[in-house]
Design a protein around this motif. Structure first.
Motif, PDB file in Angstrom:
ATOM      1  N   MET A   1       0.842  -1.196   0.000  1.00 44.66           N
ATOM      2  CA  MET A   1       0.000   0.000   0.000  1.00 44.66           C
ATOM      3  C   MET A   1       0.879   1.248   0.000  1.00 44.66           C
ATOM      4  SD  MET A   1      -2.926   1.204   2.742  1.00 44.66           S
ATOM      5  CE  MET A   1      -1.744   1.783   3.958  1.00 44.66           C
ATOM      6  N   ASP A   2       0.532   2.219  -0.837  1.00 47.49           N
ATOM      7  CA  ASP A   2       1.313   3.452  -0.859  1.00 47.49           C
ATOM      8  C   ASP A   2       0.714   4.469   0.112  1.00 47.49           C
ATOM      9  OD1 ASP A   2      -0.918   4.514  -2.072  1.00 47.49           O
ATOM     10  OD2 ASP A   2      -0.002   4.767  -4.046  1.00 47.49           O
ATOM     11  N   ALA A   3       1.318   5.673   0.142  1.00 48.55           N
ATOM     12  CA  ALA A   3       0.908   6.693   1.110  1.00 48.55           C
ATOM     13  C   ALA A   3      -0.506   7.194   0.871  1.00 48.55           C
ATOM     14  CB  ALA A   3       1.885   7.866   1.058  1.00 48.55           C
ATOM     15  N   VAL A   4      -1.012   7.028  -0.357  1.00 46.62           N
ATOM     16  CA  VAL A   4      -2.356   7.496  -0.692  1.00 46.62           C
ATOM     17  C   VAL A   4      -3.419   6.462  -0.307  1.00 46.62           C
ATOM     18  CG1 VAL A   4      -3.838   8.286  -2.598  1.00 46.62           C
ATOM     19  CG2 VAL A   4      -1.435   8.921  -2.540  1.00 46.62           C
ATOM     20  N   GLY A   5      -2.988   5.207  -0.131  1.00 47.21           N
ATOM     21  CA  GLY A   5      -3.927   4.154   0.198  1.00 47.21           C
ATOM     22  C   GLY A   5      -4.213   3.215  -0.953  1.00 47.21           C
ATOM     23  N   HIS A   6      -3.452   3.334  -2.047  1.00 46.24           N
ATOM     24  CA  HIS A   6      -3.611   2.428  -3.183  1.00 46.24           C
ATOM     25  C   HIS A   6      -2.837   1.141  -2.907  1.00 46.24           C
ATOM     26  CE1 HIS A   6      -4.156   6.206  -5.923  1.00 46.24           C
ATOM     27  NE2 HIS A   6      -5.245   5.915  -5.222  1.00 46.24           N
ATOM     28  N   TYR A   7      -3.430   0.014  -3.286  1.00 44.18           N
ATOM     29  CA  TYR A   7      -2.769  -1.276  -3.116  1.00 44.18           C
ATOM     30  C   TYR A   7      -2.218  -1.767  -4.449  1.00 44.18           C
ATOM     31  CZ  TYR A   7      -4.610  -1.780   1.629  1.00 44.18           C
ATOM     32  OH  TYR A   7      -4.875  -1.593   2.951  1.00 44.18           O
ATOM     33  N   PHE A   8      -1.082  -2.461  -4.391  1.00 41.25           N
ATOM     34  CA  PHE A   8      -0.444  -2.984  -5.592  1.00 41.25           C
ATOM     35  C   PHE A   8      -0.074  -4.443  -5.387  1.00 41.25           C
ATOM     36  CE2 PHE A   8       0.227   1.529  -5.516  1.00 41.25           C
ATOM     37  CZ  PHE A   8       0.045   1.928  -6.826  1.00 41.25           C
ATOM     38  N   VAL A   9      -0.202  -5.222  -6.449  1.00 37.49           N
ATOM     39  CA  VAL A   9       0.186  -6.623  -6.431  1.00 37.49           C
ATOM     40  C   VAL A   9       1.237  -6.835  -7.512  1.00 37.49           C
ATOM     41  CG1 VAL A   9      -0.585  -8.997  -6.768  1.00 37.49           C
ATOM     42  CG2 VAL A   9      -2.082  -7.369  -5.611  1.00 37.49           C
ATOM     43  N   SER A  10       2.313  -7.529  -7.175  1.00 36.45           N
ATOM     44  CA  SER A  10       3.372  -7.816  -8.141  1.00 36.45           C
ATOM     45  C   SER A  10       3.295  -9.281  -8.540  1.00 36.45           C
ATOM     46  CB  SER A  10       4.745  -7.519  -7.515  1.00 36.45           C
ATOM     47  OG  SER A  10       5.772  -7.861  -8.425  1.00 36.45           O
ATOM     48  N   LEU A  11       3.242  -9.540  -9.839  1.00 38.17           N
ATOM     49  CA  LEU A  11       3.159 -10.908 -10.355  1.00 38.17           C
ATOM     50  C   LEU A  11       4.369 -11.208 -11.220  1.00 38.17           C
ATOM     51  CD1 LEU A  11      -0.574 -10.960 -11.577  1.00 38.17           C
ATOM     52  CD2 LEU A  11       0.312 -11.810  -9.395  1.00 38.17           C
ATOM     53  N   GLN A  12       4.926 -12.401 -11.063  1.00 34.27           N
ATOM     54  CA  GLN A  12       5.992 -12.846 -11.946  1.00 34.27           C
ATOM     55  C   GLN A  12       5.405 -13.874 -12.893  1.00 34.27           C
ATOM     56  OE1 GLN A  12       9.374 -14.617 -10.032  1.00 34.27           O
ATOM     57  NE2 GLN A  12      10.649 -14.481 -11.870  1.00 34.27           N
ATOM     58  N   MET A  13       5.529 -13.627 -14.192  1.00 36.20           N
ATOM     59  CA  MET A  13       4.878 -14.487 -15.177  1.00 36.20           C
ATOM     60  C   MET A  13       5.903 -15.121 -16.112  1.00 36.20           C
ATOM     61  SD  MET A  13       1.662 -11.978 -16.106  1.00 36.20           S
ATOM     62  CE  MET A  13       0.809 -13.250 -17.020  1.00 36.20           C
ATOM     63  N   GLY A  14       5.615 -16.314 -16.559  1.00 32.40           N
ATOM     64  CA  GLY A  14       6.485 -16.998 -17.501  1.00 32.40           C
ATOM     65  C   GLY A  14       5.679 -17.542 -18.665  1.00 32.40           C
ATOM     66  N   SER A  15       6.297 -17.621 -19.838  1.00 33.62           N
ATOM     67  CA  SER A  15       5.598 -18.133 -21.013  1.00 33.62           C
ATOM     68  C   SER A  15       6.601 -18.681 -22.014  1.00 33.62           C
ATOM     69  CB  SER A  15       4.778 -17.012 -21.661  1.00 33.62           C
ATOM     70  OG  SER A  15       4.252 -17.437 -22.906  1.00 33.62           O
ATOM     71  N   GLU A  16       6.181 -19.668 -22.770  1.00 30.62           N
ATOM     72  CA  GLU A  16       7.043 -20.193 -23.832  1.00 30.62           C
ATOM     73  C   GLU A  16       7.130 -19.210 -24.994  1.00 30.62           C
ATOM     74  OE1 GLU A  16       5.531 -23.951 -24.991  1.00 30.62           O
ATOM     75  OE2 GLU A  16       6.029 -24.951 -23.094  1.00 30.62           O
ATOM     76  N   HIS A  17       6.185 -18.308 -25.073  1.00 25.59           N
ATOM     77  CA  HIS A  17       6.165 -17.307 -26.139  1.00 25.59           C
ATOM     78  C   HIS A  17       6.477 -15.932 -25.536  1.00 25.59           C
ATOM     79  CE1 HIS A  17       4.355 -20.327 -28.722  1.00 25.59           C
ATOM     80  NE2 HIS A  17       3.472 -20.569 -27.757  1.00 25.59           N
ATOM     81  N   PRO A  18       7.268 -15.110 -26.230  1.00 18.64           N
ATOM     82  CA  PRO A  18       7.625 -13.788 -25.684  1.00 18.64           C
ATOM     83  C   PRO A  18       6.402 -12.890 -25.534  1.00 18.64           C
ATOM     84  CG  PRO A  18       8.290 -13.976 -27.991  1.00 18.64           C
ATOM     85  CD  PRO A  18       7.858 -15.347 -27.555  1.00 18.64           C
ATOM     86  N   PHE A  19       6.406 -12.068 -24.514  1.00 17.43           N
ATOM     87  CA  PHE A  19       5.300 -11.151 -24.268  1.00 17.43           C
ATOM     88  C   PHE A  19       5.339  -9.967 -25.233  1.00 17.43           C
ATOM     89  CE2 PHE A  19       5.881 -13.143 -20.062  1.00 17.43           C
ATOM     90  CZ  PHE A  19       4.606 -13.658 -19.882  1.00 17.43           C
ATOM     91  N   VAL A  20       6.537  -9.634 -25.714  1.00 15.50           N
ATOM     92  CA  VAL A  20       6.705  -8.497 -26.619  1.00 15.50           C
ATOM     93  C   VAL A  20       7.426  -8.980 -27.869  1.00 15.50           C
ATOM     94  CG1 VAL A  20       7.692  -6.197 -26.910  1.00 15.50           C
ATOM     95  CG2 VAL A  20       6.849  -6.910 -24.664  1.00 15.50           C
TER      96      VAL A  20
END
Length: 226
Positions: A1-20
């Motif tokens: 949670m930041d100082a404003v009260g917003h919550y954040f979630v961090s995800l680590q993702m994997g794939s056989e195909h590139p995301f970009v």
């Protein structure tokens, strides 16, 4: 949670195909000079203005922070816990929102600049930053902290990997003082100062715009290291 009260979630993702997807070769190389007069000047002569987001709200933020300090003193004087003081928490949230607005504006600007540089050029060369030393200059400290140069270089680095481009940094030594046309270095009493925005080479008489010349030298250094 930041100082404003917003919550954040961090995800680590994997794939056989590139995301970009990799970008196609565009046969373009560019050097960039980071400066305070303008945010960025590249070796093609393009100039990106410094938006100076913090300066636009500095007065409003200072006023809000003074008000927060007064509410802090009042709460302590009446022996109230700050977490239970509604007026203090309301003002603290206002200050945090102002700071978050500047941070978001700066981050959005840096994403636009870094993505355009990486997508439009096969090679991007920048100068190595020594911002810690630069921040010791109190007259320039606020301006240096406001531009977000180090964040930009970090974005360029990971986006170059994403899109299959090359990004590297070079030692900026003498990139400002060297003529990009003949290699002559301005030294001694002829050495350029921060106020010298335009100059003429004493050896080949080539006229230079300071930042454009530096960007061309930065690109040349990058090409020499490959």
């Amino acid at each position: 949670m930041d100082a404003v009260g917003h919550y954040f979630v961090s995800l680590q993702m994997g794939s056989e195909h590139p995301f970009v997807s990799k970008q196609s070769v565009v046969e373009s190389k560019v050097g960039i000079d980071l400066n305070l007069d303008n945010f960025l000047t590249d070796s093609n002569g393009q100039v990106i203005d410094n938006p100076r987001y913090y300066r636009t709200i500095r007065g409003k933020l200072a006023e809000a922070q003074r008000k927060l300090s007064r509410r802090d003193r009042r709460a302590k004087k009446s022996q109230r816990c700050l977490s239970e003081s509604k007026n203090y928490q309301k003002q603290r949230s206002l200050v945090a929102k102002l700071q978050l607005k500047v941070a978001n504006q700066r981050k959005n600007f840096l994403h636009h600049v870094s993505t355009a540089l990486i997508k439009n050029h096969d090679l991007v060369v920048a100068e190595e930053l020594r911002s810690k030393n630069m921040l010791r200059n109190h007259a320039l400290a606020m301006s240096i902290a406001d531009v977000g140069w180090r964040t930009l270089l970090g974005m360029l680095s990971y986006k170059a990997d994403f899109y299959g481009r090359r990004f590297l940094t070079v030692n900026p030594r003498n990139t400002t003082q060297t003529c990009s046309h003949c290699g002559y270095i301005m030294t001694g009493k002829n050495k350029l100062t921060l106020t010298d925005r335009k100059w003429t080479c004493l050896s080949c008489c080539t006229f230079h715009m300071r930042d454009h010349n530096a960007a061309k030298n930065i690109l040349a250094k990058g090409l020499a290291t490959l």
